[in-house]
Design a protein around this motif. Structure first.
Motif, PDB file in Angstrom:
ATOM      1  N   SER A 124      -6.801  -2.188   4.041  1.00 38.04           N
ATOM      2  CA  SER A 124      -5.637  -3.057   3.823  1.00 38.04           C
ATOM      3  C   SER A 124      -4.831  -3.222   5.101  1.00 38.04           C
ATOM      4  O   SER A 124      -4.383  -4.331   5.429  1.00 38.04           O
ATOM      5  N   LYS A 125      -4.632  -2.133   5.846  1.00 39.01           N
ATOM      6  CA  LYS A 125      -3.893  -2.212   7.112  1.00 39.01           C
ATOM      7  C   LYS A 125      -4.660  -3.051   8.128  1.00 39.01           C
ATOM      8  O   LYS A 125      -4.067  -3.840   8.880  1.00 39.01           O
ATOM      9  N   TYR A 126      -5.996  -2.884   8.144  1.00 38.82           N
ATOM     10  CA  TYR A 126      -6.831  -3.661   9.064  1.00 38.82           C
ATOM     11  C   TYR A 126      -6.697  -5.158   8.786  1.00 38.82           C
ATOM     12  O   TYR A 126      -6.519  -5.960   9.699  1.00 38.82           O
TER      13      TYR A 126
ATOM     14  N   ASP B  27      -5.179  -7.982  11.205  1.00 36.52           N
ATOM     15  CA  ASP B  27      -6.086  -9.069  11.570  1.00 36.52           C
ATOM     16  C   ASP B  27      -5.447 -10.432  11.298  1.00 36.52           C
ATOM     17  O   ASP B  27      -5.520 -11.338  12.134  1.00 36.52           O
ATOM     18  N   ASN B  28      -4.782 -10.586  10.150  1.00 38.67           N
ATOM     19  CA  ASN B  28      -4.121 -11.854   9.811  1.00 38.67           C
ATOM     20  C   ASN B  28      -2.959 -12.138  10.756  1.00 38.67           C
ATOM     21  O   ASN B  28      -2.751 -13.282  11.182  1.00 38.67           O
ATOM     22  N   THR B  29      -2.205 -11.081  11.103  1.00 37.30           N
ATOM     23  CA  THR B  29      -1.078 -11.245  12.023  1.00 37.30           C
ATOM     24  C   THR B  29      -1.566 -11.659  13.405  1.00 37.30           C
ATOM     25  O   THR B  29      -0.980 -12.545  14.052  1.00 37.30           O
ATOM     26  N   ILE B  30      -2.639 -11.048  13.875  1.00 37.53           N
ATOM     27  CA  ILE B  30      -3.202 -11.366  15.193  1.00 37.53           C
ATOM     28  C   ILE B  30      -3.667 -12.814  15.240  1.00 37.53           C
ATOM     29  O   ILE B  30      -3.407 -13.541  16.211  1.00 37.53           O
ATOM     30  N   LYS B  31      -4.364 -13.240  14.184  1.00 35.78           N
ATOM     31  CA  LYS B  31      -4.835 -14.631  14.141  1.00 35.78           C
ATOM     32  C   LYS B  31      -3.677 -15.620  14.162  1.00 35.78           C
ATOM     33  O   LYS B  31      -3.736 -16.648  14.845  1.00 35.78           O
ATOM     34  N   ALA B  32      -2.621 -15.308  13.414  1.00 36.85           N
ATOM     35  CA  ALA B  32      -1.444 -16.197  13.381  1.00 36.85           C
ATOM     36  C   ALA B  32      -0.762 -16.240  14.737  1.00 36.85           C
ATOM     37  O   ALA B  32      -0.363 -17.324  15.209  1.00 36.85           O
TER      38      ALA B  32
ATOM     39  N   LYS C  99      -9.771   0.489  12.022  1.00 35.63           N
ATOM     40  CA  LYS C  99     -11.024  -0.084  11.537  1.00 35.63           C
ATOM     41  C   LYS C  99     -11.894   0.983  10.874  1.00 35.63           C
ATOM     42  O   LYS C  99     -12.158   2.032  11.443  1.00 35.63           O
ATOM     43  N   GLY C 100     -12.337   0.706   9.662  1.00 37.41           N
ATOM     44  CA  GLY C 100     -13.168   1.633   8.927  1.00 37.41           C
ATOM     45  C   GLY C 100     -12.412   2.774   8.275  1.00 37.41           C
ATOM     46  O   GLY C 100     -12.998   3.606   7.595  1.00 37.41           O
ATOM     47  N   LYS C 101     -11.071   2.851   8.473  1.00 40.95           N
ATOM     48  CA  LYS C 101     -10.259   3.924   7.902  1.00 40.95           C
ATOM     49  C   LYS C 101      -9.272   3.401   6.862  1.00 40.95           C
ATOM     50  O   LYS C 101      -9.089   4.023   5.822  1.00 40.95           O
ATOM     51  N   ASP C 102      -8.615   2.277   7.182  1.00 45.64           N
ATOM     52  CA  ASP C 102      -7.606   1.710   6.279  1.00 45.64           C
ATOM     53  C   ASP C 102      -7.858   0.210   6.179  1.00 45.64           C
ATOM     54  O   ASP C 102      -7.420  -0.566   7.037  1.00 45.64           O
TER      55      ASP C 102
END
Length: 255
Positions: free
Chosen positions: A221-223, A227-232, A216-219
């Protein structure tokens, strides 16, 4: 912001700044052969009274005709090696006590850019007008010198100091401090693994949440990817818990 006349020799003017407010103290000192009581009153009462009305985080500028010489010898980080004349300790001692830096003495200017007063017969030249700044902001002064020949209808020369505050440096120092703080916390405080707040939560999802926190706050695109994977995965596990493995609704669980 306003001005305050503390005497017929000392005035304080305050300016509102974006990052730091500015307190400018303009002073006209008695001559060095004046009564010592008058000198003490000027230095230790009036000027310090003006400084006491400034906040510690302010940029404090001291300017004016101080009717004394600081000489060519360096004195700690208060007076530089590029002054003129024979030193009178009263101004140097005052600067030490109040953490003020004599800016003009730190720049190797030509001698005609150092002297600030010329006698009526032009035979005598002295450096008796100065600019000073509180030690915290000494590196903000980029140049300080006199301008002989300026049309100001006076036997004194104009003295100009260039001050530049770089907020980027402050931001970089803060980021370095913040990074050091986080590193120290991670090394000294034991990590407690997050507990499952929902019965459908899995260790895999918790691990991905931890990875998301680290980037968070560093990358960005990776964040977003994590985040999308966690939600799915959360949606998938909620559905699995709701309907069960055979697709039948499990009424004892709520969405």
């Amino acid at each position: 912001m306003g001005y305050w006349a503390l005497s017929d020799r000392v005035i304080l003017v305050k300016f509102k700044g974006k990052a730091f407010d500015i307190s400018a103290i303009q002073a006209y000192a008695p001559t060095t052969d004046a009564d010592s009581v008058e000198m003490d009153s000027f230095f230790y009462e009036k000027v310090e009274a003006a400084m006491s009305q400034s906040k510690s985080q302010d940029i404090i500028l001291g300017i004016g005709d101080l009717n004394t010489k600081v000489g060519e010898c360096k004195e700690d980080d208060i007076v530089g090696p590029h002054g003129l004349g024979t030193r009178n300790e009263i101004l140097v001692d005052w600067c030490k006590e109040n953490d003020m830096v004599k800016t003009d003495t730190w720049f190797m200017n030509h001698k005609r850019r150092k002297y600030t007063w010329v006698s009526p017969n032009s035979n005598t030249r002295n450096q008796i007008d100065y600019s000073m700044i509180n030690k915290r902001f000494r590196n903000a002064v980029k140049q300080s010198n006199s301008y002989p020949g300026t049309e100001i209808n006076s036997d004194h020369n104009l003295v100009l100091a260039k001050v530049q505050i770089r907020l980027q440096e402050i931001e970089e120092e803060w980021r370095a401090f913040e990074e050091t703080l986080y590193t120290s916390v991670e090394e000294t405080i034991p990590k407690i693994k997050a507990k499952k707040k929902q019965k459908w939560m899995t260790d895999f999802i918790l691990d991905m949440m931890e990875e998301r926190r680290k980037v968070k706050g560093k990358d960005i695109s990776k964040y977003k990817e994590l985040d999308n994977t966690i939600k799915a995965k959360c949606k998938e596990e909620r559905e699995r818990m709701k309907y069960g493995k055979n697709g039948t609704s499990n009424s004892q669980w709520k969405c």
